[in-house]
Enzyme design. Structure first.
Site, PDB file in Angstrom:
ATOM      1  N   ASN A 168       0.684  -1.227   0.066  1.00  0.00           N
ATOM      2  CA  ASN A 168      -0.166  -0.132   0.016  1.00  0.00           C
ATOM      3  C   ASN A 168       0.809   1.327   0.034  1.00  0.00           C
ATOM      4  O   ASN A 168       1.850   1.333   0.851  1.00  0.00           O
ATOM      5  CB  ASN A 168      -0.819  -0.153   1.137  1.00  0.00           C
ATOM      6  CG  ASN A 168      -2.028   1.120   1.343  1.00  0.00           C
ATOM      7  OD1 ASN A 168      -2.778   0.788   0.421  1.00  0.00           O
ATOM      8  ND2 ASN A 168      -1.910   1.825   2.522  1.00  0.00           N
ATOM      9  N   HIS A 205      -4.704   9.710  -2.112  1.00  0.00           N
ATOM     10  CA  HIS A 205      -4.995  11.224  -1.700  1.00  0.00           C
ATOM     11  C   HIS A 205      -4.597  12.045  -2.530  1.00  0.00           C
ATOM     12  O   HIS A 205      -3.371  12.463  -2.964  1.00  0.00           O
ATOM     13  CB  HIS A 205      -4.064  11.113  -0.490  1.00  0.00           C
ATOM     14  CG  HIS A 205      -4.276  10.285   0.678  1.00  0.00           C
ATOM     15  ND1 HIS A 205      -5.583  10.335   1.581  1.00  0.00           N
ATOM     16  CD2 HIS A 205      -3.362   9.141   1.021  1.00  0.00           C
ATOM     17  CE1 HIS A 205      -5.210   9.145   2.395  1.00  0.00           C
ATOM     18  NE2 HIS A 205      -4.182   8.596   2.270  1.00  0.00           N
TER      19      HIS A 205
HETATM   20  O1  G3I Z   1      -4.263   9.323  20.099  1.00  0.00           O
HETATM   21  C1  G3I Z   1      -3.637  10.639  20.129  1.00  0.00           C
HETATM   22  C2  G3I Z   1      -4.318  11.315  21.299  1.00  0.00           C
HETATM   23  O2  G3I Z   1      -4.209  10.321  22.406  1.00  0.00           O
HETATM   24  C3  G3I Z   1      -4.019  12.644  21.462  1.00  0.00           C
HETATM   25  O3  G3I Z   1      -4.370  13.336  22.383  1.00  0.00           O
HETATM   26  C4  G3I Z   1      -3.725  13.223  20.146  1.00  0.00           C
HETATM   27  C5  G3I Z   1      -3.217  14.452  20.193  1.00  0.00           C
HETATM   28  O4  G3I Z   1      -2.584  15.079  18.923  1.00  0.00           O
HETATM   29  O5  G3I Z   1      -3.149  12.441  19.133  1.00  0.00           O
HETATM   30  C6  G3I Z   1      -3.614  11.258  18.772  1.00  0.00           C
HETATM   31  O6  G3I Z   1      -3.153  10.546  17.981  1.00  0.00           O
HETATM   32  C7  G3I Z   1      -3.227  11.106  16.804  1.00  0.00           C
HETATM   33  C8  G3I Z   1      -3.785  10.077  15.739  1.00  0.00           C
HETATM   34  O7  G3I Z   1      -4.066  10.363  14.557  1.00  0.00           O
HETATM   35  C9  G3I Z   1      -5.453   9.807  16.240  1.00  0.00           C
HETATM   36  O8  G3I Z   1      -6.037  10.911  16.029  1.00  0.00           O
HETATM   37  C10 G3I Z   1      -1.932  11.286  16.167  1.00  0.00           C
HETATM   38  O9  G3I Z   1      -1.245  12.376  16.839  1.00  0.00           O
HETATM   39  C11 G3I Z   1      -1.760  11.475  14.790  1.00  0.00           C
HETATM   40  O10 G3I Z   1      -0.648  11.443  14.278  1.00  0.00           O
HETATM   41  C12 G3I Z   1      -2.551  10.497  13.953  1.00  0.00           C
HETATM   42  O11 G3I Z   1      -2.630  10.626  12.559  1.00  0.00           O
HETATM   43  C13 G3I Z   1      -2.902   9.620  11.905  1.00  0.00           C
HETATM   44  C14 G3I Z   1      -1.753   9.573  10.862  1.00  0.00           C
HETATM   45  O12 G3I Z   1      -2.064   8.554   9.837  1.00  0.00           O
HETATM   46  C15 G3I Z   1      -0.524   9.150  11.555  1.00  0.00           C
HETATM   47  O13 G3I Z   1       0.316   8.831  10.479  1.00  0.00           O
HETATM   48  C16 G3I Z   1      -4.353   9.993  10.949  1.00  0.00           C
HETATM   49  O14 G3I Z   1      -5.449   9.845  11.891  1.00  0.00           O
HETATM   50  C17 G3I Z   1      -4.726   8.822   9.970  1.00  0.00           C
HETATM   51  O15 G3I Z   1      -5.815   9.219   9.523  1.00  0.00           O
HETATM   52  C18 G3I Z   1      -3.322   8.746   9.047  1.00  0.00           C
HETATM   53  O16 G3I Z   1      -3.515   7.718   7.972  1.00  0.00           O
HETATM   54  C19 G3I Z   1      -2.345   7.720   7.201  1.00  0.00           C
HETATM   55  C20 G3I Z   1      -2.515   6.228   6.783  1.00  0.00           C
HETATM   56  O17 G3I Z   1      -2.454   5.253   7.845  1.00  0.00           O
HETATM   57  C21 G3I Z   1      -1.214   5.717   5.519  1.00  0.00           C
HETATM   58  N1  G3I Z   1      -1.432   6.834   4.523  1.00  0.00           N
HETATM   59  C22 G3I Z   1      -1.403   8.055   4.930  1.00  0.00           C
HETATM   60  C23 G3I Z   1      -2.834   8.404   5.813  1.00  0.00           C
HETATM   61  C24 G3I Z   1      -2.965   9.968   6.114  1.00  0.00           C
HETATM   62  O18 G3I Z   1      -1.797  10.566   6.557  1.00  0.00           O
END
Ligand code: G3I
Length: 302
Positions: A168, A205
């Site tokens: 992926n 994306h």
């Molecule tokens: O869970 C913590 C929470 O406890 C805290 O209070 C909060 C404060 O920032 O952060 C929370 O974690 C975040 C998590 O999403 C849940 O919301 C992380 O910081 C944040 O980095 C994380 O982002 C995710 C990202 O992947 C990380 O790489 C996104 O939700 C998610 O949509 C995104 O998905 C990725 C795919 O896995 C791979 N391809 C790209 C795609 C978009 O970036």
């Protein structure tokens, strides 16, 4: 058909969404998700940091919340993701060499073992190619040796022979891009040498820097011609153009081995890009957008 999932099912395909466990208590969210989608990807809950926070100590509570919600509502699940340079727990970030390689193998076995027989397809390896140049991304996993990807796939096949095994990545949608060609050459090599790979996930994306291009259908066809399924795994389109959404759906429908489409969230307000990007099929109030109507119509045959 009057929902995305049912419309996709008319041609044997699925239509999925990313689900966040923290939103399963939001009934506006679950009502739409349950009505419209028949495939679920955990947005974060099955990643390495979530499932193995300490080495050898697995934690499936939030992954299971997403899995159980899907299963109880009759939906299949894509697993995301087992080997990735990002969202590694601290203990894994600090490993290298043979001990990191072994930790990767143990992680794949631990997570796939827990969900054995329950997952439609796993994103075994995520985002291993560099953004330019067509080669591998530098990472702690890459520095364990170039064979880390095939080792991950061979491990995964043994851990759960029933799951389709996917590579992926993002920005492999445009056929002319070096990154697309790099991944294509890897998949061709894997198929030639018998490395077990069943599918390629095009995250898709789309935004101003990586816009949808009409050669997307060529990309899907070219991967499929190697003998793998293609899945559109994380679709979102900045600005939410209905025309572009319809093009994406029609390109998938044009290729028999394009088996399904997943949008990366339910409502604009659920998107990792923020609601202002308006990249999804439902607005923040849960209303169907023009893009929704275009997608449903394309799935129904135009
Ligand atoms: O869970 C913590 C929470 O406890 C805290 O209070 C909060 C404060 O920032 O952060 C929370 O974690 C975040 C998590 O999403 C849940 O919301 C992380 O910081 C944040 O980095 C994380 O982002 C995710 C990202 O992947 C990380 O790489 C996104 O939700 C998610 O949509 C995104 O998905 C990725 C795919 O896995 C791979 N391809 C790209 C795609 C978009 O970036």
């Amino acid at each position: 058909a009057s929902t995305l999932g049912a419309a996709a099912a008319q041609s044997g395909r699925y239509f999925g969404t990313a689900i966040a466990s923290g939103k399963l208590g939001d009934s506006a969210y679950t009502t739409i998700a349950n009505r419209e989608f028949n495939m679920v990807t955990a947005e974060n809950e099955m990643k390495i940091d979530a499932t193995e926070p300490n080495r050898g100590q697995f934690s499936f509570s939030s992954g299971d919340r997403v899995y159980n919600w899907a299963a109880q509502n009759g939906k299949r699940v894509r697993g995301h993701t087992l080997a990735w340079h990002s969202q590694q727990p601290g203990w894994m970030q600090s490993l290298s060499g043979s001990s990191l390689r072994q930790a990767m193998i143990d992680h794949i076995n631990g997570v796939m073992g827990h969900y054995k027989g329950k997952i439609y397809a796993w994103d075994v390896v995520n985002e291993a190619y560099a953004d330019s140049g067509g080669g591998r991304r530098d990472s702690n996993l890459q520095r364990t040796g170039n064979d880390w990807i095939e080792v991950a796939f061979r491990t995964a096949r043994t851990a759960d022979p029933a799951a389709k095994l996917c590579y992926n990545d993002y920005n492999i949608d445009n056929w002319t891009w070096a990154k697309t060609q790099g991944v294509y050459n890897m998949v061709r090599d894997f198929k030639a040498r018998g490395v077990p790979i069943d599918c390629v996930g095009l995250q898709s994306h789309f935004n101003g820097n990586s816009p949808y291009n009409s050669n997307y259908r060529t990309t899907i066809q070219s991967f499929a011609a190697l003998g793998v399924d293609v899945q559109i795994t994380e679709l979102d389109i900045q600005g939410g153009s209905a025309t572009t959404y319809a093009n994406v759906v029609n390109d998938c429908l044009a290729v028999a081995r394009c088996t399904g489409i997943t949008t990366w969230g339910v409502r604009d307000s659920d998107s990792w890009l923020g609601a202002g990007a308006a990249p999804l099929l439902f607005d923040g109030n849960g209303n169907k957008k023009a893009a929704y109507t275009a997608v449903l119509s394309a799935l129904n045959g135009g």
